[in-house]
Write a protein that holds these residues in place. Structure first.
Motif, PDB file in Angstrom:
ATOM      1  N   LEU A  88       0.865  -1.181   0.000  1.00  0.00           N
ATOM      2  CA  LEU A  88       0.000   0.000   0.000  1.00  0.00           C
ATOM      3  C   LEU A  88       0.901   1.229   0.000  1.00  0.00           C
ATOM      4  CD1 LEU A  88      -2.564  -1.240   2.654  1.00  0.00           C
ATOM      5  CD2 LEU A  88      -2.859  -1.180   0.184  1.00  0.00           C
ATOM      6  N   PHE A  89       0.351   2.365  -0.420  1.00  0.00           N
ATOM      7  CA  PHE A  89       1.127   3.607  -0.371  1.00  0.00           C
ATOM      8  C   PHE A  89       1.108   4.100   1.068  1.00  0.00           C
ATOM      9  CE2 PHE A  89      -1.125   3.640  -4.572  1.00  0.00           C
ATOM     10  CZ  PHE A  89      -0.037   3.231  -5.316  1.00  0.00           C
ATOM     11  N   PRO A  90       2.236   4.079   1.763  1.00  0.00           N
ATOM     12  CA  PRO A  90       2.213   4.384   3.196  1.00  0.00           C
ATOM     13  C   PRO A  90       1.849   5.834   3.497  1.00  0.00           C
ATOM     14  CG  PRO A  90       4.474   4.055   2.415  1.00  0.00           C
ATOM     15  CD  PRO A  90       3.568   3.765   1.259  1.00  0.00           C
ATOM     16  N   GLN A  91       2.128   6.732   2.546  1.00  0.00           N
ATOM     17  CA  GLN A  91       1.863   8.147   2.822  1.00  0.00           C
ATOM     18  C   GLN A  91       0.404   8.525   2.591  1.00  0.00           C
ATOM     19  OE1 GLN A  91       3.211   6.846   0.277  1.00  0.00           O
ATOM     20  NE2 GLN A  91       2.999   8.037  -1.605  1.00  0.00           N
ATOM     21  N   ARG A  92      -0.379   7.605   1.972  1.00  0.00           N
ATOM     22  CA  ARG A  92      -1.803   7.907   1.750  1.00  0.00           C
ATOM     23  C   ARG A  92      -2.639   7.186   2.791  1.00  0.00           C
ATOM     24  NH1 ARG A  92      -2.479   9.729  -3.718  1.00  0.00           N
ATOM     25  NH2 ARG A  92      -0.547   9.376  -4.852  1.00  0.00           N
ATOM     26  N   ASP A  93      -3.802   7.747   3.114  1.00  0.00           N
ATOM     27  CA  ASP A  93      -4.691   7.026   4.027  1.00  0.00           C
ATOM     28  C   ASP A  93      -5.388   5.912   3.247  1.00  0.00           C
ATOM     29  OD1 ASP A  93      -6.663   8.306   2.579  1.00  0.00           O
ATOM     30  OD2 ASP A  93      -7.167   9.742   4.160  1.00  0.00           O
ATOM     31  N   VAL A  94      -6.225   5.157   3.954  1.00  0.00           N
ATOM     32  CA  VAL A  94      -6.890   4.009   3.337  1.00  0.00           C
ATOM     33  C   VAL A  94      -7.686   4.441   2.102  1.00  0.00           C
ATOM     34  CG1 VAL A  94      -8.770   2.347   3.723  1.00  0.00           C
ATOM     35  CG2 VAL A  94      -6.940   2.595   5.419  1.00  0.00           C
ATOM     36  N   GLY A  95      -8.474   5.513   2.256  1.00  0.00           N
ATOM     37  CA  GLY A  95      -9.292   5.999   1.141  1.00  0.00           C
ATOM     38  C   GLY A  95      -8.421   6.399  -0.045  1.00  0.00           C
ATOM     39  N   GLY A  96      -7.298   7.051   0.235  1.00  0.00           N
ATOM     40  CA  GLY A  96      -6.384   7.493  -0.826  1.00  0.00           C
ATOM     41  C   GLY A  96      -5.812   6.304  -1.578  1.00  0.00           C
ATOM     42  N   ASN A  97      -5.566   5.218  -0.864  1.00  0.00           N
ATOM     43  CA  ASN A  97      -5.084   4.010  -1.515  1.00  0.00           C
ATOM     44  C   ASN A  97      -6.138   3.406  -2.441  1.00  0.00           C
ATOM     45  OD1 ASN A  97      -2.358   2.526  -0.757  1.00  0.00           O
ATOM     46  ND2 ASN A  97      -2.946   3.819   0.996  1.00  0.00           N
TER      47      ASN A  97
END
Ligand SMILES: Nc1ncnc2c1ncn2[C@@H]1O[C@H](COP(=O)(O)OP(=O)(O)OP(=O)(O)O)[C@@H](O)[C@H]1O
Length: 341
Positions: A88-97
């Motif tokens: 997952l993209f660690p810098q994005r929140d769940v929704g952003g992922n």
């Protein structure tokens, strides 16, 4: 659309002298879930990568909805990919992922948010959109990765060891949830796993690979009932295999005379007895000593050393399980005896 959603025709991939895929032909129908099984190095990931367009073919073709994908880059194939490490993209929140794919496809914000909320509901994480990825458990991350792969509505979803990192009880639970989710969404899925129980629980059809080739393809029941070779049988964990002389409905083995299906292969063969078919009946059967026993949920697996012939695995109920060192006699249930082709 008639015809299969995915057709792989004689796909071949070589790495130097090693042939990772050797003329593999496979079709996946729309709404079907196919699981590719096989030991490490058998070519499973290479097959997925070839379908995704991440691995060029040395020969053969990949067709999606009948269209040859040669020269079509991965992002234009309309396939979703979820890899083992589900980064997952660690810098994005769940929704952003989850919204990442739709954003790349320029889906308007309102629709994107709606879809993200829907998918998080579907994978059992309602309202988790604002959570930081670092605060999620392994199983939750896996679900977010799945929602992310589903978000662009791929015509084909490909999963590489989707539950690879998780512990057994979580896998068993998630695999049931996945199956229900795919049924509900009508998703077409090509998944890779080396775990046969996962494949059997998830798939409409399983494909067993060996050294870059398909060794057997069929429904889970077909493959379980009739392994096409000793390799498949052993891969499924069936180790009760002995040399046999088969004549009519009788197989002469070191374990004694076994009843086998009448119309099967004849002559010098190998026979398999599934552990469920090794009966501890205390009668005039084959004497064995109990060498080991292990608990598997509701039943016990015994490792038996017979008086003659190869060791045997037997399955029995918790209450009837003899102790290590005890002597038992076994007989064989013809329903669980398979003459290997
Ligand atoms: N980039 C590469 N360069 C050279 N050889 C490779 C490359 N990728 C894969 N191979 C080889 O091709 C064969 C098939 O590999 P692949 O990763 O498809 O197997 P797999 O069945 O997915 O294995 P695993 O279960 O371990 O992931 C292996 O022998 C592997 O060493």
């Amino acid at each position: 659309m008639s015809g299969p959603l995915l057709r792989i025709e004689a796909a071949t991939v070589r790495f130097g002298a090693r042939t990772a895929l050797d003329a593999v032909t496979l079709e996946v129908a729309a709404h079907e879930t196919v699981c590719v099984l096989g030991p490490s190095g058998s070519g499973k990931s290479t097959l997925l990568r070839a379908v995704a367009g991440l691995q060029p073919l040395d020969a053969g073709r990949v067709l999606l909805d009948g269209a040859d994908q040669a020269g079509v880059p991965p992002h234009r194939r309309g396939v979703g990919l979820m890899f083992q490490d589900h980064q997952l993209f660690p810098q994005r929140d769940v929704g952003g992922n989850v919204a990442f794919g739709p954003r790349m496809h320029k889906v308007p914000r309102g629709r994107r948010e709606e879809r993200t909320a829907e998918l998080l509901d579907m994978v059992g994480l309602p309202g988790a959109g604002a959570r930081a990825v670092a605060t999620l458990s392994g199983g939750e991350q896996q679900r977010v990765a799945l929602a992310r792969a589903l978000a662009p509505e791929p015509r084909l979803l490909m999963l590489d060891e989707p539950l690879g990192q998780l512990d057994r009880s979580l896998r068993d639970r998630l695999v049931v949830e996945l199956r229900r989710l795919f049924d509900r969404l009508g998703t077409t899925v090509l998944a890779v796993t080396h775990d046969q129980s996962e494949a059997f629980a998830l798939a409409d059809r399983v494909v067993v690979m060996r050294d870059g080739r398909i060794e057997q393809a069929g429904t889970p029941l077909e493959v379980w009932r009739r392994p096409a070779s000793e390799f498949v049988a052993r891969f499924l964990g069936f180790d009760n295999i002995a040399e046999a002389d088969v004549s009519g409905a009788v197989a002469e083995t070191a374990w004694g005379r076994l009843a086998v299906p009448d119309a099967g292969p004849q002559g010098r063969r190998r026979v398999l007895v599934r552990p469920t078919g090794v009966r501890l009946d205390g009668g005039a059967g084959l004497p064995c000593e109990v060498a080991a026993r292990g608990f598997r949920g509701g039943h016990v697996v015994l490792r038996l050393r017979p008086e003659r012939g190869p060791w045997l695995d037997a399955e029995c109920g918790l209450r009837d399980a003899p102790d290590v060192g005890e002597r038992v006699t076994v007989s064989f249930d013809p329903e669980d005896v398979v003459v290997l082709p």
